[in-house]
Design an enzyme around this catalytic site. Structure first.
Site, PDB file in Angstrom:
ATOM      1  N   HIS A 139       0.821  -1.211   0.000  1.00  0.00           N
ATOM      2  CA  HIS A 139       0.000   0.000   0.000  1.00  0.00           C
ATOM      3  C   HIS A 139       0.855   1.262   0.000  1.00  0.00           C
ATOM      4  CE1 HIS A 139      -3.608  -2.426   1.786  1.00  0.00           C
ATOM      5  NE2 HIS A 139      -3.449  -2.617   0.493  1.00  0.00           N
ATOM      6  N   ASP A 153      -0.455   1.502  -9.542  1.00  0.00           N
ATOM      7  CA  ASP A 153      -1.809   1.004  -9.290  1.00  0.00           C
ATOM      8  C   ASP A 153      -2.677   2.239  -9.205  1.00  0.00           C
ATOM      9  OD1 ASP A 153      -4.181  -0.052  -8.350  1.00  0.00           O
ATOM     10  OD2 ASP A 153      -3.248  -1.311  -6.819  1.00  0.00           O
TER      11      ASP A 153
END
Ligand code: GLY
Ligand code: MN
Ligand code: MN
Length: 434
Positions: A239, A256
């Site tokens: 993340h 992403d």
């Protein structure tokens, strides 16, 4: 079919599921950032799904029974506030524009709801989502109960309306798919732009800016989630959102990122070499993840269980990890012992829709549910190789994920994000162009 008709159809579907009862569905509140500024406003997905009304301070009430009624409570027109904050519909225009049977000022909500709840057997609302709403609605129900001597009955059952809405939202209708295709297409363009732009020596946030520029110039004002732009070792932090490091020659960049368009998310990951050319080691890892992703996509078909794409990806990854000397033993033993988890520790996808991790159960009665036409999901295997004694040094800090958005169709699936280059050749070709 107009946009309005789709909203009416969704409300009709909910009415049928309720049979007889009242549903109260508030939109999201505005959230103050500091002083006079707010975080960007984002409506509640369930609320928006049923009516498309974009303003805060609004509540939808649906009364199902012999007669079905859709009622909106919203802010009143306000000449002074509209000078500062801009247009607001007001109840009359909102009812007309969004196809409600009636609309009232939000200030009248509590008083009118007490009347509307009378003699309704069941009250549906997003139970437990917000303790203030829980308390407020229960207080209204008590106010209805207080009228029992005049023969009025308060709802005796409380149900979470999200149980019904989550299942409805899991199967996308045509209007939703039109928007999701557009969101996917814009996001693919953004990834292509990033590939063409990226050079060694730039900072990750420069690439992030290119993504946001491409989203915004197509009317997708916001990303669906914070973009991950992760160069080199940063790709191994799942993340990572710092996006503030310099990008080095010879390393990979994992992006992403997906936009939100009219309330719907795209969610794409691509990984490519910062200098435009994969090294042999990078190519080896990349190809394994790509093969795993293609196997997973092939397993995303109607009737297959939710878990099928994940299992298909795991088999390919396990064999690849053995070939790379990351794991030892047979495919079966790697799967059995889960030794692959050192390099692949997440699952292979999630439902996608209004929310990037969209609503809907993954299991029914304790078993993975079968995929059905109209479901949309991501397929996103990866491989994250952190430095470790049991890992060949040539592979250290390589992080790869490849993520597409997939619609289940009668004959298999449609990859909504197919326009984003994905094979080694396609990526290297895209990066040869400025
Ligand atoms: N971007 C969030 C996810 O891939 O799940
Ligand atoms: Mn995802
Ligand atoms: Mn993603």
């Amino acid at each position: 079919m107009s946009d309005l008709a789709h909203f009416q159809q969704r409300r009709h579907c909910l009415f049928e599921k309720i049979g007889k009862g009242i549903a109260v569905i508030p939109t999201a509140p505005e959230v103050a950032r500091n002083a006079d500024t707010h975080y960007d406003y984002r409506h509640d997905s369930h609320f928006y799904y049923l009516c498309g009304f974009p303003e805060p301070e609004a509540v939808m009430v649906l009364i199902a029974g012999d007669r079905m009624q859709a009622i909106l409570f919203c802010r009143e027109k306000n000449a002074e506030r509209e000078i500062w904050d801009g247009f607001r519909y007001g109840p009359d225009a909102a009812a007309l524009h969004f196809g409600f049977d009636a609309a009232f000022p939000i200030s009248q909500l509590d008083e009118k709801l007490v009347e509307m709840m009378a003699d309704q057997p069941t009250l549906y609302y997003p139970m437990g989502a917000d303790s203030e709403w829980d308390a407020r609605l229960l207080k209204m129900r008590e106010a209805v109960k207080a009228k029992s001597r005049s023969g009025i009955q308060a709802p005796s059952h409380l149900r979470d309306v999200r149980e019904l809405l989550n299942e409805m939202r899991l199967i996308k209708d045509r209007a939703e798919l039109d928007i999701m295709r557009q969101a996917a297409s814009i996001s693919c363009e953004a990834h292509r732009r990033a590939m063409r732009f990226t050079r060694p020596g730039q900072f990750e946030y420069e690439v992030e800016a290119e993504l946001l520029h491409e989203f915004c110039r197509h009317g997708a004002r916001h990303p669906a989630y914070t973009s991950i732009v992760a160069g080199g070792a940063n790709a191994c932090t799942l993340h990572y959102v710092g996006n503030d490091a310099a990008m080095h020659d010879g390393e990979l960049l994992l992006i992403d990122a997906g936009c939100e368009l009219d309330g719907y998310a795209a969610d794409i990951t691509r990984t490519f070499p910062i200098n435009g050319k994969f090294t042999p080691a990078q190519k080896d890892v990349y190809q394994i993840v790509l093969d795993a992703q293609m196997a997973a996509i092939a397993a995303a078909r109607p009737g297959k269980l939710w878990d099928a794409p994940h299992l298909a990806a795991l088999r390919v990854l396990a064999q690849g990890f053995i070939d790379l000397k990351l794991c030892q033993g047979s495919v079966e033993s790697v799967l059995e012992t889960e030794s692959y988890k050192q390099f692949y520790m997440h699952r292979t996808g999630h439902w996608l829709g209004m929310d990037v991790h969209d609503v809907g159960e993954y299991k029914l009665d304790g078993k993975w549910r079968p995929l059905q036409c109209g479901m949309t999901l991501t397929v996103e295997p990866g491989c994250y190789i952190r430095p470790a004694d049991n890992v060949p040094q040539a592979l250290w800090n390589i992080g790869v994920r490849i993520e597409d958005d997939v619609l289940i169709t009668p004959h298999g699936n449609e990859v909504l994000t197919r326009e984003a280059p994905k094979t080694v050749d396609q990526i290297e070709e895209e990066m040869r162009h400025e």
